[in-house]
Design a protein around this motif. Structure first.
Motif, PDB file in Angstrom:
ATOM      1  N   ALA A 182      63.227  24.124  51.347  1.00  0.00           N
ATOM      2  CA  ALA A 182      63.887  24.555  50.120  1.00  0.00           C
ATOM      3  C   ALA A 182      64.054  26.067  50.107  1.00  0.00           C
ATOM      4  O   ALA A 182      63.352  26.781  50.836  1.00  0.00           O
ATOM      5  N   ALA A 183      65.016  26.541  49.317  1.00  0.00           N
ATOM      6  CA  ALA A 183      65.209  27.975  49.136  1.00  0.00           C
ATOM      7  C   ALA A 183      65.743  28.207  47.731  1.00  0.00           C
ATOM      8  O   ALA A 183      66.516  27.405  47.216  1.00  0.00           O
ATOM      9  N   GLN A 184      65.300  29.295  47.120  1.00  0.00           N
ATOM     10  CA  GLN A 184      65.795  29.636  45.795  1.00  0.00           C
ATOM     11  C   GLN A 184      66.054  31.130  45.731  1.00  0.00           C
ATOM     12  O   GLN A 184      65.323  31.923  46.323  1.00  0.00           O
ATOM     13  N   LEU A 185      67.108  31.486  45.008  1.00  0.00           N
ATOM     14  CA  LEU A 185      67.490  32.890  44.915  1.00  0.00           C
ATOM     15  C   LEU A 185      67.277  33.389  43.490  1.00  0.00           C
ATOM     16  O   LEU A 185      67.697  32.738  42.532  1.00  0.00           O
ATOM     17  N   VAL A 186      66.616  34.548  43.409  1.00  0.00           N
ATOM     18  CA  VAL A 186      66.452  35.180  42.100  1.00  0.00           C
ATOM     19  C   VAL A 186      67.314  36.434  42.089  1.00  0.00           C
ATOM     20  O   VAL A 186      67.176  37.282  42.968  1.00  0.00           O
ATOM     21  N   MET A 187      68.233  36.516  41.095  1.00  0.00           N
ATOM     22  CA  MET A 187      69.055  37.717  40.967  1.00  0.00           C
ATOM     23  C   MET A 187      68.545  38.515  39.769  1.00  0.00           C
ATOM     24  O   MET A 187      68.317  37.945  38.706  1.00  0.00           O
ATOM     25  N   ALA A 188      68.367  39.805  39.955  1.00  0.00           N
ATOM     26  CA  ALA A 188      67.859  40.633  38.862  1.00  0.00           C
ATOM     27  C   ALA A 188      68.686  41.901  38.732  1.00  0.00           C
ATOM     28  O   ALA A 188      68.970  42.570  39.729  1.00  0.00           O
ATOM     29  N   ALA A 189      69.071  42.221  37.492  1.00  0.00           N
ATOM     30  CA  ALA A 189      69.865  43.426  37.251  1.00  0.00           C
ATOM     31  C   ALA A 189      68.985  44.504  36.627  1.00  0.00           C
ATOM     32  O   ALA A 189      68.165  44.220  35.752  1.00  0.00           O
ATOM     33  N   PHE A 190      69.185  45.741  37.087  1.00  0.00           N
ATOM     34  CA  PHE A 190      68.395  46.868  36.588  1.00  0.00           C
ATOM     35  C   PHE A 190      69.334  47.968  36.086  1.00  0.00           C
ATOM     36  O   PHE A 190      70.428  48.151  36.634  1.00  0.00           O
ATOM     37  N   SER A 191      68.859  48.695  35.089  1.00  0.00           N
ATOM     38  CA  SER A 191      69.694  49.792  34.582  1.00  0.00           C
ATOM     39  C   SER A 191      69.306  51.113  35.237  1.00  0.00           C
ATOM     40  O   SER A 191      69.826  52.161  34.882  1.00  0.00           O
ATOM     41  N   CYS A 192      68.404  51.051  36.214  1.00  0.00           N
ATOM     42  CA  CYS A 192      68.000  52.282  36.899  1.00  0.00           C
ATOM     43  C   CYS A 192      67.549  51.934  38.326  1.00  0.00           C
ATOM     44  O   CYS A 192      66.854  50.945  38.549  1.00  0.00           O
ATOM     45  N   VAL A 193      68.023  52.724  39.287  1.00  0.00           N
ATOM     46  CA  VAL A 193      67.760  52.468  40.702  1.00  0.00           C
ATOM     47  C   VAL A 193      66.266  52.498  41.005  1.00  0.00           C
ATOM     48  O   VAL A 193      65.741  51.673  41.754  1.00  0.00           O
ATOM     49  N   LYS A 194      65.595  53.468  40.398  1.00  0.00           N
ATOM     50  CA  LYS A 194      64.180  53.662  40.677  1.00  0.00           C
ATOM     51  C   LYS A 194      63.381  52.414  40.271  1.00  0.00           C
ATOM     52  O   LYS A 194      62.507  51.951  41.017  1.00  0.00           O
ATOM     53  N   ALA A 195      63.694  51.870  39.104  1.00  0.00           N
ATOM     54  CA  ALA A 195      62.982  50.683  38.637  1.00  0.00           C
ATOM     55  C   ALA A 195      63.198  49.526  39.603  1.00  0.00           C
ATOM     56  O   ALA A 195      62.287  48.748  39.894  1.00  0.00           O
ATOM     57  N   CYS A 196      64.414  49.433  40.133  1.00  0.00           N
ATOM     58  CA  CYS A 196      64.739  48.357  41.077  1.00  0.00           C
ATOM     59  C   CYS A 196      63.917  48.513  42.361  1.00  0.00           C
ATOM     60  O   CYS A 196      63.338  47.545  42.868  1.00  0.00           O
ATOM     61  N   ALA A 197      63.854  49.747  42.865  1.00  0.00           N
ATOM     62  CA  ALA A 197      63.084  50.006  44.085  1.00  0.00           C
ATOM     63  C   ALA A 197      61.602  49.693  43.852  1.00  0.00           C
ATOM     64  O   ALA A 197      60.933  49.122  44.713  1.00  0.00           O
ATOM     65  N   GLU A 198      61.117  50.059  42.677  1.00  0.00           N
ATOM     66  CA  GLU A 198      59.710  49.786  42.372  1.00  0.00           C
ATOM     67  C   GLU A 198      59.441  48.290  42.212  1.00  0.00           C
ATOM     68  O   GLU A 198      58.352  47.806  42.526  1.00  0.00           O
ATOM     69  N   ALA A 199      60.449  47.574  41.754  1.00  0.00           N
ATOM     70  CA  ALA A 199      60.305  46.127  41.612  1.00  0.00           C
ATOM     71  C   ALA A 199      60.123  45.468  42.985  1.00  0.00           C
ATOM     72  O   ALA A 199      59.345  44.529  43.149  1.00  0.00           O
ATOM     73  N   VAL A 200      60.857  45.985  43.977  1.00  0.00           N
ATOM     74  CA  VAL A 200      60.719  45.477  45.344  1.00  0.00           C
ATOM     75  C   VAL A 200      59.277  45.650  45.811  1.00  0.00           C
ATOM     76  O   VAL A 200      58.647  44.730  46.344  1.00  0.00           O
ATOM     77  N   THR A 201      58.758  46.847  45.578  1.00  0.00           N
ATOM     78  CA  THR A 201      57.376  47.145  45.938  1.00  0.00           C
ATOM     79  C   THR A 201      56.417  46.174  45.257  1.00  0.00           C
ATOM     80  O   THR A 201      55.487  45.660  45.868  1.00  0.00           O
ATOM     81  N   ALA A 202      56.676  45.922  43.979  1.00  0.00           N
ATOM     82  CA  ALA A 202      55.786  45.041  43.223  1.00  0.00           C
ATOM     83  C   ALA A 202      55.772  43.628  43.803  1.00  0.00           C
ATOM     84  O   ALA A 202      54.721  42.998  43.917  1.00  0.00           O
ATOM     85  N   VAL A 203      56.940  43.136  44.205  1.00  0.00           N
ATOM     86  CA  VAL A 203      57.025  41.787  44.783  1.00  0.00           C
ATOM     87  C   VAL A 203      56.177  41.713  46.059  1.00  0.00           C
ATOM     88  O   VAL A 203      55.366  40.812  46.244  1.00  0.00           O
TER      89      VAL A 203
END
Lengths: 322, 478
Positions: B212-233
């Protein structure tokens, strides 16, 4: 340059001027000392230099103990995916030099797969740096991965950057069955979506290890859950053999049928441990008496390439040959 | 030309191309800004013919540029005027599939996707999936050590090849196998860009297809928050099968092109795919969605079925052509950086974009830190290509300066020779040249690619003093 690296470089240069041969030694847990060579110890050159759990990378000096590395990683719920064997006092440098990988190899890959970069001193004592801390990096030849397994014959690796992975929960199961059936079964299982991280045959049982969430196994006939001890027994594998018998390590295709004298099957069938007086007839056989002697079965062409590369890194023959 | 005559005598008529027209498709690879017509293009049909070609070229001291499908992005298969192109596209047979052992043995001209298609009935697949996988060849993949969107979890080509057969300039054959003892020559050959040998057979590792595979799409209003989210995952112990990030320009271009429902007001978009067993995927997808929400994603979408998952990928997979519609030409860079530096690097790229007056879109293999800035330019405008190259070079230097590398998966080819001078010092380059000479003492295999001469770097070092407007174009490309 770090002070300890500077001292090591000076020792290399001095050896060159005095026509001495150097044997690089880490924790002195594996390759025995050679009387004719001078010891170049990396014991003092140890310690973790940087560790960014979120970048999945750790950088350590070559003399760093495996135990220290593993402990620091475990604190952040990470680990070395290649499960290096612990020979007592083993260093990451020595493990890299011998290219040693544990039972998860068919599933998670081998040591060199996790090498991202190295710093080293070549036979002229020059400090060189290859690769880096990046998971993806195709700039220049992959010297860092190539030197895994060089056993100190080409250069003194002083620093290693390794990719690390999240620590996973693993459960081991076993089924009593004949070896030849187990070899087929382990290969079949490896082709399913069951998240395996180990498959072996030992003492009449087929053992398999599963990572993370997975379907219940023990409702199948003959399957029992056991502790994870068997993987330590097999890695490093140090069986007591009757006098006269030698331990041979065979690297084969994973589906190779039973081989006479086999006392353990590892790596999902691609490794066979054979106890016998005489060398088994097979292309990839190593006498495994814990001296980590090279196999010396390369064809002439490959031998020539290896000799040529040795000259590139160590033109004055400072480091001990294999 | 004697060498061409000799080749024509040794090979079937249809295997040696010499006319201007026939050779034209081989004048460049996917880095089409650089072109050269070779002496001839040779398309052997079997390994014996490859051997003969090499022997003839050796005897005539003629350079050999090995080529797969020509999809390389760094000019690694750019011909030399005085050399021949050795195209391996006719060596396109899958020689063996062993489903129980989970391996396939293929000739180098077999296309990447063909392997997965051929083993699909057994529930297996070949993991490395460069975006050009419908066209690119396995031989080329090995030569470049190609990656793909799934390589954070499943590795690069080097992790999925267990044995290769290689010819040297004399046509002598070597096998480098994972079972070999001592130094790892198999690893060395991966990513050696055709400089160390001609790869004529490859044994590949096959993996069971994830349940199985599932895709999660997430939108951010700031690049930095998005980069930090990657780190968090990643810190949570989840290794996604794919983890892709796009900046605002790429999101808008992709949505405009593919109409998949990307939020065009987002500053950054994250696509995170988890795969594996049904049990694990359920756990992971939910966990990823929670983490991303916690990190400030203002919109989350989790694919509910296979159709939706594929649709959400379509935007990202078409990002290059989508961005390309805004400009006659675009130039794709391939730097790699520590994720912690992403926000800083994107800011610096934005500044450079203003300085060079060229637009840039960024797509990012966020999991492994591989950044693909796409610089938009118009080759017909005088000076734009040169400005683009200088811009690209600055981006790569920036990557090296923050602790990254100039190429994550495309290779050095001819394109990044100057940047190699920035990444490596003279002593390391000397070792590289030493390695080359061991495998190819004639220096005829793909000469001048991948590793710059010390002379070139020295010249460049002098010119760095006048940094700003480097006239790269007049530099001899060796």
């Amino acid at each position: 340059m770090e002070q300890t690296v500077k001292l090591l470089a000076e020792q290399i240069q001095q050896a060159r001027h005095e026509n001495q041969t150097l044997q690089i030694v880490g924790g002195n847990s594996k390759v025995p000392l050679n009387d004719t060579a001078q010891v170049l110890s990396i014991q003092e050159h140890s310690g973790i230099l940087s560790y960014e759990p979120a970048e999945l990378v750790i950088t350590a000096r070559a003399g760093t103990r495996l135990q220290e590395l593993q402990q620091v990683l475990a604190e952040k719920k990470q680990m070395l995916a290649f499960e290096p064997p612990e020979y007592g006092n083993s260093t990451i440098g020595g493990t890299y030099a011998c290219a040693l990988t544990g039972p998860a190899r068919p599933f998670r890959g081998k040591l060199r797969d996790y090498v991202l970069g190295t710093k080293l001193l070549d036979g002229q004592g020059r400090a060189l740096s290859f690769g880096g801390k990046m998971i993806k990096n195709v700039a220049g030849y992959d010297v860092s991965r190539m030197l895994a397994g060089s056993k100190g014959s080409m250069a003194l690796v002083t620093e290693l950057s390794l990719k690390v992975v999240p620590l996973v929960e693993e459960v081991t199961y076993r089924i009593e069955m004949p070896e030849c059936e187990a070899i087929v079964l382990m290969n079949q299982l490896a082709g399913t979506s069951l998240p395996l991280s180990g498959a072996a045959y030992y003492g009449g049982y087929f053992y398999y290890r599963v990572m993370g969430a997975h379907p219940k196994q023990t409702n199948r006939v003959g399957v029992e859950a056991v502790d994870n001890q068997v993987w330590q027994t097999l890695n490093p594998f140090r069986p007591k053999l009757p006098p006269g018998q030698k331990l041979w390590r065979l690297d084969v295709e994973s589906t190779t049928p039973c081989i006479d004298g086999t006392i353990a099957v590892g790596m999902c069938g691609s490794r066979r441990w054979v106890a016998s007086e005489h060398k088994p007839e097979h292309p990839y056989v190593t006498l495994w008496d814990e001296r980590f002697l090279p196999r010396h079965n390369d064809g002439l062409g490959v031998q020539k390439i290896k000799q040529g590369l040795k000259k590139v890194f160590d033109p004055y023959h400072v480091f001990q040959d294999l | 030309m004697q060498v061409v005559q000799a080749l024509q005598q040794a090979l079937p008529n249809t295997s040696v191309l010499t006319s201007e027209e026939a050779c034209r498709p081989y004048e460049c690879d996917a880095l089409s800004a650089y072109r050269e017509k070779p002496l001839a293009v040779v398309l052997p049909e079997n390994i014996d013919q490859v051997k003969r070609v090499l022997q003839i070229c050796k005897a005539h001291q003629t350079p050999v540029i090995t080529r797969g499908s020509g999809t390389g992005l760094a000019g690694g298969a750019l011909p030399l005027k005085e050399g021949i192109v050795l195209g391996l596209s006719k060596l396109n047979k899958i020689l063996k599939i062993d489903p129980l052992q989970r391996i396939a043995v293929v000739e180098p001209g077999v296309r990447n996707i063909q392997v997965t298609q051929a083993v699909e009935p057994f529930g297996l697949y070949y993991a490395p999936d460069p975006s050009s996988q419908i066209a690119c060849s396995i031989g080329g993949n090995v030569a470049e050590n190609s990656g793909g969107v799934h390589c954070l979890k499943y590795g690069l080509t080097v992790h999925n090849v267990t044995s290769i057969r290689v010819l040297n300039m004399a046509g002598e054959e070597y096998v480098f196998d994972e079972k070999d003892d001592g130094i790892d020559l198999l690893a060395l050959l991966n990513g050696s860009e055709g400089l160390l040998g001609v790869i004529v057979e490859i044994k590949l590792k096959l993996l069971p297809k994830p349940e199985a595979a599932q895709l999660v799409m997430a939108a951010f209003s700031c690049v930095k928050a998005c980069a930090e989210a990657v780190t968090a995952v990643l810190q949570e112990g989840i290794i996604p099968a794919g983890l892709e990030m796009m900046d605002r320009f790429s999101i808008q271009a992709a949505e405009d092109f593919a109409k998949v429902g990307y939020p065009t007001d987002a500053q950054a978009l994250l696509l995170c795919e988890v795969d594996g067993s049904h049990d694990q995927v359920q756990v992971d997808a939910q966990r990823v969605a929670e983490i991303l929400t916690g990190q400030g994603a203002y919109q989350i979408r989790v694919s509910q079925n296979e159709r939706e998952r594929t649709a959400l990928w379509q935007g990202r997979k078409n990002a290059f052509p989508a961005v390309g519609r805004y400009s006659p030409d675009y130039y794709c860079m391939d730097g790699t950086i520590p994720r912690s530096q992403l926000a800083y690097v994107l800011e610096e790229i934005a500044k450079l974009s203003q300085k060079y007056d060229l637009r840039v879109a960024n797509v990012f293999h966020a999991g492994d830190g591989n950044l693909h800035p796409l610089i938009l330019y118009d080759a017909n405008q005088p000076g734009q290509l040169q400005r683009t190259e200088a811009f690209g070079c600055d981006i790569l230097n920036l990557c090296v300066d923050v602790g990254g590398t100039i190429t994550g998966e495309h290779g050095v080819g001819v394109e990044k020779l100057n940047s190699m001078c920035h990444q490596y010092q003279g002593d390391e380059l000397e070792i590289f040249h030493g390695i080359k000479a061991v495998f190819d003492d004639t220096g005829l295999l793909n000469p001048g690619k991948a590793v710059p001469t010390l002379h070139r770097c020295a010249e460049l070092g002098q010119m760095h003093v006048h940094k700003g407007q480097l006239p790269f174009a007049h530099l001899e490309r060796f």
